[in-house]
Design a protein around this motif. Sequence first.
Motif, PDB file in Angstrom:
ATOM      1  N   ASP A 182     -49.988  27.297 -28.110  1.00  0.00           N
ATOM      2  CA  ASP A 182     -50.664  27.608 -29.364  1.00  0.00           C
ATOM      3  C   ASP A 182     -50.862  29.101 -29.555  1.00  0.00           C
ATOM      4  OD1 ASP A 182     -50.844  24.887 -29.884  1.00  0.00           O
ATOM      5  OD2 ASP A 182     -52.880  24.713 -29.091  1.00  0.00           O
ATOM      6  N   CYS A 231     -56.269  24.518 -34.462  1.00  0.00           N
ATOM      7  CA  CYS A 231     -56.587  24.795 -33.060  1.00  0.00           C
ATOM      8  C   CYS A 231     -58.049  25.186 -32.901  1.00  0.00           C
ATOM      9  CB  CYS A 231     -55.701  25.917 -32.525  1.00  0.00           C
ATOM     10  SG  CYS A 231     -53.955  25.512 -32.373  1.00  0.00           S
ATOM     11  N   VAL A 232     -58.507  26.072 -33.781  1.00  0.00           N
ATOM     12  CA  VAL A 232     -59.892  26.538 -33.707  1.00  0.00           C
ATOM     13  C   VAL A 232     -60.850  25.392 -33.994  1.00  0.00           C
ATOM     14  CG1 VAL A 232     -61.602  28.040 -34.803  1.00  0.00           C
ATOM     15  CG2 VAL A 232     -59.329  28.928 -34.262  1.00  0.00           C
ATOM     16  N   GLU A 234     -60.385  22.187 -33.609  1.00  0.00           N
ATOM     17  CA  GLU A 234     -60.403  21.248 -32.482  1.00  0.00           C
ATOM     18  C   GLU A 234     -61.272  21.784 -31.341  1.00  0.00           C
ATOM     19  OE1 GLU A 234     -57.368  19.242 -29.213  1.00  0.00           O
ATOM     20  OE2 GLU A 234     -56.567  20.431 -30.871  1.00  0.00           O
ATOM     21  N   GLN A 235     -61.092  23.042 -31.005  1.00  0.00           N
ATOM     22  CA  GLN A 235     -61.867  23.627 -29.917  1.00  0.00           C
ATOM     23  C   GLN A 235     -63.361  23.616 -30.231  1.00  0.00           C
ATOM     24  OE1 GLN A 235     -60.811  27.686 -28.987  1.00  0.00           O
ATOM     25  NE2 GLN A 235     -62.590  27.978 -27.684  1.00  0.00           N
ATOM     26  N   ARG A 236     -63.725  24.014 -31.451  1.00  0.00           N
ATOM     27  CA  ARG A 236     -65.142  24.059 -31.793  1.00  0.00           C
ATOM     28  C   ARG A 236     -65.754  22.663 -31.828  1.00  0.00           C
ATOM     29  NH1 ARG A 236     -67.360  28.698 -33.494  1.00  0.00           N
ATOM     30  NH2 ARG A 236     -69.154  27.595 -32.606  1.00  0.00           N
ATOM     31  N   ARG A 238     -64.883  20.129 -29.978  1.00  0.00           N
ATOM     32  CA  ARG A 238     -65.092  19.705 -28.595  1.00  0.00           C
ATOM     33  C   ARG A 238     -66.349  20.368 -28.011  1.00  0.00           C
ATOM     34  NH1 ARG A 238     -60.822  16.747 -26.787  1.00  0.00           N
ATOM     35  NH2 ARG A 238     -58.807  17.020 -27.857  1.00  0.00           N
ATOM     36  N   GLU A 239     -66.548  21.640 -28.367  1.00  0.00           N
ATOM     37  CA  GLU A 239     -67.753  22.336 -27.901  1.00  0.00           C
ATOM     38  C   GLU A 239     -69.008  21.695 -28.487  1.00  0.00           C
ATOM     39  OE1 GLU A 239     -67.017  26.283 -29.190  1.00  0.00           O
ATOM     40  OE2 GLU A 239     -65.583  26.746 -27.593  1.00  0.00           O
TER      41      GLU A 239
END
Length: 289
Positions: A182, A231-232, A234-236, A238-239
Amino acid sequence: MGSGGVVKQVRSGLATRLAALREHAPGTREGSDPEELHQMRVSVRRMRAMLQSARPFLDRERSEPLRAELGWLGRALGPVRDLDVLLEHLREEAADLPEQEAAARLLAGLDAEYAHARGDLLAALDSDRYRELLARLEAATEGLPAAKSESDGGEKALRDLVLRQFRKLREDVDALDADPPDERLHALRIRGKKVRYTAELAEPALGKPVRRLIKAAKNFQDVLGEHQDACVAEQRLRELAGGSDAEAAFVAGRLVEREELRKADRRARWPEAWAKLAEEAQQLRGGSR
C-alpha cells in the motif's frame, strides 16, 4: 522566453494561488464548509510544487525557505482536512447500518480529535509566522529572483520540467512488483500529484497537450487517492474498534469489510489510469523517448 520566462510563470502561478489561499482563508477559519479548507490546502500544495519543479530556474536561497514555510502551513492544515474526508466518508458508509448509536460511539473519538486539530489550525492562522508567510508570498509574486546561471528556456524548458517529473514517476512505476504494498501506491500518488501540478504551471504556455496530461494525471491521482483513503479508513477503524464496546467494534468490522473492497477495486483500476497518463506524456514528448 528564457529562464526568466519560466520564473515569470512561477510568479504568475504564485499570484493566482495566493489569491485563492486568501479567498478561502475566512471560510477555513469559520469551519462550516470543508471545501474552503480543501481549496486552501490545494493552493498551498500547488505553490510548493511550483517552487520545487522550477528549482533549476530559481534563486534557491529565496525559493527554498519559502517552500519550507509553505510546508509548515500545509502541515497545519492537513490534519483537519484529513479528518474532514475520513469523517464524511465513514458517516456516509454507516448511514445504512441499523446500529446507529453504536456507530456514533465508534466515531466519537474522531470527533474529539477533530476539535483538537481545529484548535491547532486556528492557532497557526492567527500566528505571526502565517502573516509573515503571506507577506513573503506577496513579494515573491513580483520579485522572486531567477537563478544566476540561466538554462535553456522557452516552451522547451517548461515541457522539460513536466517530463522530468513524469520520468521520476515512471521510474517508480517500473520498480514495482506485481502486487505492490500500500505504501508504494501511496508514493505513486504523491509523484502523480507533482506531475499534475507541474503541468498546471506549464499549461498557459503549452496548451492542449498539457491539458490532456493534466486530466490523465488527475484521474491517476484520484484512483490512488481513493485507495489511500481506504487504507487510512481501515487502519483508523481498527484502532477505534480496539477501544470500543462490543457493538461498536462490530460496526467497525462491517465498515472495515467495505474499505477492503474499496481498496481492491482501486488496486484493479490504477494500472489503466497509469497507462493513459503514460500515453499523454508520450504525446507531450512529441513521440520520442
